[in-house]
Design a protein around this motif. Sequence first.
Motif, PDB file in Angstrom:
ATOM      1  N   GLN A  60      37.766  39.307  32.063  1.00 43.17           N
ATOM      2  CA  GLN A  60      39.152  39.253  32.525  1.00 43.17           C
ATOM      3  C   GLN A  60      39.213  39.317  34.051  1.00 43.17           C
ATOM      4  O   GLN A  60      39.949  38.565  34.673  1.00 43.17           O
ATOM      5  CB  GLN A  60      39.967  40.397  31.921  1.00 43.17           C
ATOM      6  N   LYS A  61      38.399  40.207  34.648  1.00 44.88           N
ATOM      7  CA  LYS A  61      38.374  40.297  36.107  1.00 44.88           C
ATOM      8  C   LYS A  61      37.897  38.983  36.719  1.00 44.88           C
ATOM      9  O   LYS A  61      38.426  38.532  37.731  1.00 44.88           O
ATOM     10  CB  LYS A  61      37.469  41.444  36.560  1.00 44.88           C
ATOM     11  N   GLY A 113      38.203  36.042  35.424  1.00 45.14           N
ATOM     12  CA  GLY A 113      39.304  35.087  35.284  1.00 45.14           C
ATOM     13  C   GLY A 113      40.370  35.297  36.344  1.00 45.14           C
ATOM     14  O   GLY A 113      40.886  34.330  36.921  1.00 45.14           O
ATOM     15  N   GLU A 114      40.687  36.560  36.607  1.00 41.94           N
ATOM     16  CA  GLU A 114      41.688  36.867  37.637  1.00 41.94           C
ATOM     17  C   GLU A 114      41.203  36.421  39.009  1.00 41.94           C
ATOM     18  O   GLU A 114      41.964  35.871  39.800  1.00 41.94           O
ATOM     19  CB  GLU A 114      42.001  38.362  37.635  1.00 41.94           C
ATOM     20  N   LYS A 115      39.915  36.665  39.286  1.00 47.29           N
ATOM     21  CA  LYS A 115      39.357  36.243  40.578  1.00 47.29           C
ATOM     22  C   LYS A 115      39.389  34.723  40.698  1.00 47.29           C
ATOM     23  O   LYS A 115      39.696  34.176  41.768  1.00 47.29           O
ATOM     24  CB  LYS A 115      37.934  36.761  40.746  1.00 47.29           C
ATOM     25  N   GLN A 163      41.461  32.707  39.224  1.00 46.49           N
ATOM     26  CA  GLN A 163      42.849  32.308  39.408  1.00 46.49           C
ATOM     27  C   GLN A 163      43.279  32.545  40.855  1.00 46.49           C
ATOM     28  O   GLN A 163      43.946  31.703  41.452  1.00 46.49           O
ATOM     29  CB  GLN A 163      43.740  33.097  38.447  1.00 46.49           C
ATOM     30  N   GLN A 164      42.896  33.687  41.420  1.00 40.76           N
ATOM     31  CA  GLN A 164      43.238  33.983  42.809  1.00 40.76           C
ATOM     32  C   GLN A 164      42.584  32.976  43.747  1.00 40.76           C
ATOM     33  O   GLN A 164      43.207  32.508  44.697  1.00 40.76           O
ATOM     34  CB  GLN A 164      42.813  35.410  43.178  1.00 40.76           C
ATOM     35  N   SER A 165      41.315  32.631  43.461  1.00 37.62           N
ATOM     36  CA  SER A 165      40.623  31.643  44.295  1.00 37.62           C
ATOM     37  C   SER A 165      41.323  30.294  44.233  1.00 37.62           C
ATOM     38  O   SER A 165      41.471  29.616  45.252  1.00 37.62           O
ATOM     39  CB  SER A 165      39.167  31.507  43.842  1.00 37.62           C
ATOM     40  N   SER A 181      44.474  29.798  43.574  1.00 40.42           N
ATOM     41  CA  SER A 181      45.738  29.945  44.302  1.00 40.42           C
ATOM     42  C   SER A 181      45.500  29.869  45.812  1.00 40.42           C
ATOM     43  O   SER A 181      46.248  29.208  46.531  1.00 40.42           O
ATOM     44  CB  SER A 181      46.381  31.276  43.924  1.00 40.42           C
TER      45      SER A 181
END
Length: 150
Positions: free
Chosen positions: A78-79, A81-83, A85-87, A89
């Motif tokens: 999950q982390k 995936g979040e990273k 997604q942030q990248s 963005s």
Amino acid sequence: MKPTRTHFVPFAFVFLCGLLSVAGCSKKTQEKTQQAVDDAKAAASSAAQDAKQQASDAADQAKQKAADASAAASAAAQKAGEKAQQSASDAASQAMEATKEKAKKAAADAKAATDQAMEAAKKKAQKAAADAKKAADDAAAKMQNKPASQ
């Protein structure tokens, strides 16, 4: 240590039975031997029960460790995936900024080209006006030099 004990008890049982049958002991000795055999069976049963409980406990611990590892892997995924997604963005924001800069430069280039075209058109218009004035002056001079015909 307990597995060695479980192997030792049957060996002792066989040894005692063999010893009794060879010696031809009295009934009292046979009763004592029977008691020893019963005690050995009880000890073997207890050892087997202990081993079974230890195996069950170890299996439960292994299941818990597997569940903990699965939870940790899920959290890590999950982390990640979040990273990601942030990248993505951040990359989109950088692309937008780059596009804005290119648009500003294109607008500035277009303004410069328009200014150059206006200046060139102004110069051509001035030259055309000067040419027209000269042509008008030349025509006026020719008309003055011509005798009037009546």
